[in-house]
Write a protein that holds these residues in place. Structure first.
Motif, PDB file in Angstrom:
ATOM      1  N   UNK A  96       0.876  -1.178  -0.007  1.00 33.86           N
ATOM      2  CA  UNK A  96       0.070   0.104   0.096  1.00 33.86           C
ATOM      3  C   UNK A  96       0.835   1.213   0.010  1.00 33.86           C
ATOM      4  N   UNK A  97       0.617   2.336  -0.847  1.00 37.81           N
ATOM      5  CA  UNK A  97       1.334   3.449  -1.024  1.00 37.81           C
ATOM      6  C   UNK A  97       0.980   4.455   0.339  1.00 37.81           C
ATOM      7  N   UNK A  98       1.960   4.702   0.920  1.00 34.74           N
ATOM      8  CA  UNK A  98       1.999   5.430   2.375  1.00 34.74           C
ATOM      9  C   UNK A  98       2.205   6.891   1.740  1.00 34.74           C
ATOM     10  N   UNK A  99       1.305   7.880   2.060  1.00 26.11           N
ATOM     11  CA  UNK A  99       1.386   9.174   1.900  1.00 26.11           C
ATOM     12  C   UNK A  99       2.342   9.686   2.743  1.00 26.11           C
ATOM     13  N   UNK A 100       3.729  10.034   2.132  1.00 21.34           N
ATOM     14  CA  UNK A 100       4.770  10.629   3.120  1.00 21.34           C
ATOM     15  C   UNK A 100       4.695  12.232   3.012  1.00 21.34           C
ATOM     16  N   UNK A 101       3.952  12.675   2.206  1.00 20.21           N
ATOM     17  CA  UNK A 101       3.913  14.250   2.188  1.00 20.21           C
ATOM     18  C   UNK A 101       2.878  14.830   2.934  1.00 20.21           C
ATOM     19  N   UNK A 102       3.230  15.788   3.820  1.00 13.68           N
ATOM     20  CA  UNK A 102       2.321  16.580   4.537  1.00 13.68           C
ATOM     21  C   UNK A 102       2.015  17.849   3.862  1.00 13.68           C
ATOM     22  N   UNK A 103       0.642  17.855   3.448  1.00 15.59           N
ATOM     23  CA  UNK A 103       0.017  18.741   2.475  1.00 15.59           C
ATOM     24  C   UNK A 103       0.285  20.344   3.249  1.00 15.59           C
ATOM     25  N   UNK A 104       0.015  20.198   4.525  1.00 17.13           N
ATOM     26  CA  UNK A 104       0.157  21.712   5.148  1.00 17.13           C
ATOM     27  C   UNK A 104       1.433  22.124   5.326  1.00 17.13           C
ATOM     28  N   UNK A 105       2.493  21.352   5.166  1.00 18.12           N
ATOM     29  CA  UNK A 105       4.042  22.042   5.199  1.00 18.12           C
ATOM     30  C   UNK A 105       4.205  22.831   4.005  1.00 18.12           C
ATOM     31  N   UNK A 106       4.817  24.102   4.300  1.00 18.37           N
ATOM     32  CA  UNK A 106       5.128  24.979   3.328  1.00 18.37           C
ATOM     33  C   UNK A 106       6.720  25.258   3.202  1.00 18.37           C
ATOM     34  N   UNK A 107       7.258  25.787   2.130  1.00 14.18           N
ATOM     35  CA  UNK A 107       8.615  25.603   2.138  1.00 14.18           C
ATOM     36  C   UNK A 107       9.455  24.631   1.670  1.00 14.18           C
ATOM     37  N   UNK A 108      10.635  24.562   1.987  1.00 12.34           N
ATOM     38  CA  UNK A 108      11.228  23.387   1.703  1.00 12.34           C
ATOM     39  C   UNK A 108      10.803  21.974   2.153  1.00 12.34           C
ATOM     40  N   UNK A 109      11.021  20.790   1.530  1.00 11.26           N
ATOM     41  CA  UNK A 109      10.564  19.455   1.819  1.00 11.26           C
ATOM     42  C   UNK A 109      10.954  18.949   3.174  1.00 11.26           C
ATOM     43  N   UNK A 110       9.943  18.320   3.773  1.00 13.39           N
ATOM     44  CA  UNK A 110      10.169  17.980   5.370  1.00 13.39           C
ATOM     45  C   UNK A 110      11.259  16.675   5.262  1.00 13.39           C
ATOM     46  N   UNK A 111      12.413  16.746   5.862  1.00 11.64           N
ATOM     47  CA  UNK A 111      13.320  15.816   6.081  1.00 11.64           C
ATOM     48  C   UNK A 111      12.363  14.306   6.421  1.00 11.64           C
ATOM     49  N   UNK A 112      12.907  13.084   5.913  1.00 11.51           N
ATOM     50  CA  UNK A 112      12.468  11.736   6.246  1.00 11.51           C
ATOM     51  C   UNK A 112      12.509  11.537   7.642  1.00 11.51           C
ATOM     52  N   UNK A 149       2.986  25.523   9.166  1.00 13.52           N
ATOM     53  CA  UNK A 149       3.730  24.139   9.462  1.00 13.52           C
ATOM     54  C   UNK A 149       4.952  24.169   8.493  1.00 13.52           C
ATOM     55  N   UNK A 150       6.184  24.008   8.871  1.00 11.87           N
ATOM     56  CA  UNK A 150       7.460  24.004   8.039  1.00 11.87           C
ATOM     57  C   UNK A 150       8.471  23.254   8.648  1.00 11.87           C
ATOM     58  N   UNK A 151       9.640  23.040   8.146  1.00  7.40           N
ATOM     59  CA  UNK A 151      10.511  21.822   8.449  1.00  7.40           C
ATOM     60  C   UNK A 151      11.314  22.663   9.578  1.00  7.40           C
ATOM     61  N   UNK A 152      11.926  21.980  10.383  1.00  5.55           N
ATOM     62  CA  UNK A 152      12.659  22.481  11.579  1.00  5.55           C
ATOM     63  C   UNK A 152      13.867  23.182  10.910  1.00  5.55           C
ATOM     64  N   UNK A 153      14.498  22.832   9.904  1.00  2.00           N
ATOM     65  CA  UNK A 153      15.534  23.685   9.337  1.00  2.00           C
ATOM     66  C   UNK A 153      14.996  25.322   8.803  1.00  2.00           C
ATOM     67  N   UNK A 154      13.800  24.947   8.132  1.00  2.00           N
ATOM     68  CA  UNK A 154      13.311  26.231   7.706  1.00  2.00           C
ATOM     69  C   UNK A 154      12.770  27.102   8.791  1.00  2.00           C
ATOM     70  N   UNK A 155      12.371  26.412   9.914  1.00  2.00           N
ATOM     71  CA  UNK A 155      11.747  27.336  11.042  1.00  2.00           C
ATOM     72  C   UNK A 155      13.127  28.085  11.407  1.00  2.00           C
ATOM     73  N   UNK A 156      13.970  27.229  11.751  1.00  2.00           N
ATOM     74  CA  UNK A 156      15.257  27.903  11.946  1.00  2.00           C
ATOM     75  C   UNK A 156      15.892  29.044  11.371  1.00  2.00           C
ATOM     76  N   UNK A 157      15.732  28.957  10.096  1.00  2.00           N
ATOM     77  CA  UNK A 157      16.345  30.048   9.102  1.00  2.00           C
ATOM     78  C   UNK A 157      15.216  31.272   9.247  1.00  2.00           C
ATOM     79  N   UNK A 158      13.896  30.943   9.335  1.00  2.00           N
ATOM     80  CA  UNK A 158      12.723  32.184   9.376  1.00  2.00           C
ATOM     81  C   UNK A 158      13.097  32.738  10.606  1.00  2.00           C
TER      82      UNK A 158
END
Length: 91
Positions: A30-46, A73-82
């Motif tokens: 079964x295909x697991x949805x790995x993308x979180x649609x609410x996250x903006x900016x750079x992709x969320x690391x695995x 909602x953003x990735x932790x690295x992008x939150x740090x940059x913002x």
């Protein structure tokens, strides 16, 4: 020049019809949805969880304008940059 003799069409059709099709396609996982649609900016690391930030200033991310006070909602690295650049309020 082809040296192998051809079989008559009637014999070929008879052989094909006697073969039973017993193979089935292997089950696909079964295909697991790995993308979180609410996250903006750079992709969320695995394996990373998204971080909620509140914008302190007007900011455009991926062509979308966000006003001050927008909660994203953003990735932790992008939150740090913002936060480092003053676009997001400190946590």
């Amino acid at each position: 020049m082809n040296s192998t003799p051809k079989k008559p069409a009637a014999d070929t059709a008879a052989e094909e019809s006697t073969e039973a099709v017993t193979e089935t396609a292997p089950a696909r996982p079964a295909h697991k949805a790995t993308l979180v649609p609410d996250v903006v900016g750079p992709a969320l690391p695995t394996g990373a969880d998204p971080v909620a930030v509140t914008l302190a200033h007007h900011h455009t991310i991926d062509g979308t304008d966000y006003p001050p006070g927008a909660k994203l909602l953003v990735s932790p690295d992008y939150a740090h940059r913002l936060r480092g650049q003053g676009y997001a309020t400190p946590a």
